[in-house]
Design a protein around this motif. Structure first.
Motif, mmCIF file in Angstrom:
data_model
loop_
_atom_site.group_PDB
_atom_site.id
_atom_site.type_symbol
_atom_site.label_atom_id
_atom_site.label_comp_id
_atom_site.label_asym_id
_atom_site.label_seq_id
_atom_site.Cartn_x
_atom_site.Cartn_y
_atom_site.Cartn_z
ATOM 1 N N ALA A 162 0.775 -1.067 -0.056
ATOM 2 C CA ALA A 162 -0.026 -0.028 -0.014
ATOM 3 C C ALA A 162 0.950 1.109 0.214
ATOM 4 O O ALA A 162 0.706 2.010 -0.703
ATOM 5 N N HIS A 163 1.914 1.112 0.760
ATOM 6 C CA HIS A 163 2.894 2.545 0.731
ATOM 7 C C HIS A 163 3.249 2.643 -0.644
ATOM 8 O O HIS A 163 3.513 3.664 -0.945
ATOM 9 N N GLU A 164 3.797 1.485 -1.169
ATOM 10 C CA GLU A 164 4.446 1.640 -2.631
ATOM 11 C C GLU A 164 3.336 2.229 -3.530
ATOM 12 O O GLU A 164 3.561 3.104 -4.428
ATOM 13 N N ASP A 165 2.097 1.659 -3.547
ATOM 14 C CA ASP A 165 1.068 2.258 -4.380
ATOM 15 C C ASP A 165 0.620 3.821 -4.342
ATOM 16 O O ASP A 165 0.584 4.318 -5.159
ATOM 17 N N VAL A 166 0.508 3.982 -3.026
ATOM 18 C CA VAL A 166 0.184 5.578 -2.691
ATOM 19 C C VAL A 166 1.393 6.174 -3.166
ATOM 20 O O VAL A 166 1.177 7.359 -3.673
ATOM 21 N N GLY A 167 2.551 5.893 -3.126
ATOM 22 C CA GLY A 167 3.888 6.611 -3.391
ATOM 23 C C GLY A 167 3.799 6.761 -4.947
ATOM 24 O O GLY A 167 4.060 7.917 -5.405
ATOM 25 N N ASP A 168 3.632 5.987 -5.655
ATOM 26 C CA ASP A 168 3.318 5.707 -7.141
ATOM 27 C C ASP A 168 2.226 6.768 -7.764
ATOM 28 O O ASP A 168 2.487 7.493 -8.528
ATOM 29 N N LEU A 169 1.156 6.667 -6.984
ATOM 30 C CA LEU A 169 0.055 7.692 -7.161
ATOM 31 C C LEU A 169 0.503 8.992 -6.762
ATOM 32 O O LEU A 169 0.002 9.908 -7.761
ATOM 33 N N ALA A 170 0.832 9.441 -5.736
ATOM 34 C CA ALA A 170 1.494 10.605 -5.443
ATOM 35 C C ALA A 170 2.509 11.130 -6.573
ATOM 36 O O ALA A 170 2.525 12.336 -6.556
ATOM 37 N N GLY A 171 3.284 10.213 -7.071
ATOM 38 C CA GLY A 171 4.397 10.680 -7.848
ATOM 39 C C GLY A 171 3.669 10.988 -9.383
ATOM 40 O O GLY A 171 4.042 11.449 -10.154
ATOM 41 N N THR A 172 2.554 10.316 -9.517
ATOM 42 C CA THR A 172 1.696 10.666 -10.746
ATOM 43 C C THR A 172 0.824 11.905 -10.915
ATOM 44 O O THR A 172 0.632 12.413 -11.930
ATOM 45 N N LEU A 173 0.205 12.218 -9.770
ATOM 46 C CA LEU A 173 -0.603 13.063 -9.770
ATOM 47 C C LEU A 173 -0.313 14.520 -10.255
ATOM 48 O O LEU A 173 -0.904 15.137 -11.287
ATOM 49 N N PRO A 174 0.917 14.977 -9.919
ATOM 50 C CA PRO A 174 1.123 16.300 -10.378
ATOM 51 C C PRO A 174 1.467 16.493 -11.897
ATOM 52 O O PRO A 174 1.017 17.333 -12.555
ATOM 53 N N GLY A 175 2.120 15.411 -12.474
ATOM 54 C CA GLY A 175 2.329 15.396 -14.140
ATOM 55 C C GLY A 175 0.805 15.462 -14.399
ATOM 56 O O GLY A 175 0.619 15.943 -15.503
ATOM 57 N N LEU A 176 -0.011 14.565 -13.880
ATOM 58 C CA LEU A 176 -1.639 14.386 -14.541
ATOM 59 C C LEU A 176 -2.216 15.570 -14.544
ATOM 60 O O LEU A 176 -2.886 15.941 -15.486
ATOM 61 N N ARG A 177 -2.100 16.410 -13.347
ATOM 62 C CA ARG A 177 -2.751 17.697 -13.295
ATOM 63 C C ARG A 177 -2.228 18.697 -14.277
ATOM 64 O O ARG A 177 -3.125 19.277 -14.772
ATOM 65 N N SER A 178 -0.882 18.706 -14.526
ATOM 66 C CA SER A 178 -0.482 19.529 -15.412
ATOM 67 C C SER A 178 -0.839 19.249 -16.735
ATOM 68 O O SER A 178 -1.116 19.996 -17.490
ATOM 69 N N ALA A 179 -0.810 18.038 -17.104
ATOM 70 C CA ALA A 179 -1.222 17.611 -18.404
ATOM 71 C C ALA A 179 -2.888 17.976 -18.818
ATOM 72 O O ALA A 179 -3.076 18.408 -19.791
ATOM 73 N N LEU A 180 -3.641 17.878 -17.559
ATOM 74 C CA LEU A 180 -4.973 18.224 -17.598
ATOM 75 C C LEU A 180 -5.073 19.688 -17.856
ATOM 76 O O LEU A 180 -6.138 20.347 -18.652
ATOM 77 N N GLN A 181 -4.426 20.376 -17.225
ATOM 78 C CA GLN A 181 -4.419 21.917 -17.548
ATOM 79 C C GLN A 181 -4.064 22.289 -18.848
ATOM 80 O O GLN A 181 -4.577 23.089 -19.466
ATOM 81 N N ASP A 182 -2.725 21.530 -19.477
ATOM 82 C CA ASP A 182 -2.645 21.893 -20.709
ATOM 83 C C ASP A 182 -3.625 21.600 -21.914
ATOM 84 O O ASP A 182 -3.723 22.325 -22.639
ATOM 85 N N ALA A 183 -4.395 20.370 -21.276
ATOM 86 C CA ALA A 183 -5.320 20.018 -22.280
ATOM 87 C C ALA A 183 -6.355 20.973 -22.284
ATOM 88 O O ALA A 183 -7.177 21.048 -23.279
#
Length: 142
Positions: free
Chosen positions: A107-128
């Motif tokens: 779970a720690h690893e999964d949360v870390g992966d998700l936390a690492g993904t969200l900023p880039g995803l947010r930026s991509a959604l803003q760009d889109a």
């Protein structure tokens, strides 16, 4: 002065009791090192990334894995020496703790992966969206 007995059977019995006590002590240490249930359930943050970072910190198992390793070493030594009359309870507890620690670490690893993904995803959604403001204060990202 009291007479000390050096009977091998008595000494072996004492050693077995000490070994069992040591296994139980390490298991208790492993349980104590696990995060409290409320720490992973009750998190406060300003945004999703903050919640994920808090959750990732709460899912840290600390010294639980090392304590479990020490318990298993003592248990294996006791089993191979046939020192325990009945060690099924120890084996069950070791197996349960091992599974729990693996689940928490996953779970720690999964949360870390998700936390690492969200900023880039947010930026991509803003760009889109053409760089439009999302209505959120940019200072609340973390």
């Amino acid at each position: 002065m009291s007479q000390t007995t050096f009977d091998e059977e008595d000494l072996f019995g004492e050693a077995a009791a000490e070994m069992r006590s040591e296994v139980e002590s390490h298991l208790a240490g492993a349980r104590a090192a696990l995060p409290p249930a409320d720490a992973i359930w009750d998190v406060e943050a300003e945004n999703t990334l903050g919640v994920l970072n808090s959750l990732r910190s709460a899912l840290d198992t600390g010294d639980a894995a090392e304590s479990l390793r020490q318990a298993k070493k003592q248990y294996v030594m006791g089993e191979r020496a046939d020192a325990f009359e009945d060690a099924d309870d120890l084996e069950d507890e070791i197996d349960e703790l091992e599974e729990l620690i693996e689940d928490v670490e996953a779970a720690h690893e999964d949360v870390g992966d998700l936390a690492g993904t969200l900023p880039g995803l947010r930026s991509a959604l803003q760009d889109a969206a053409g760089g439009e403001e999302t209505g959120e204060d940019e200072s609340q990202e973390e």
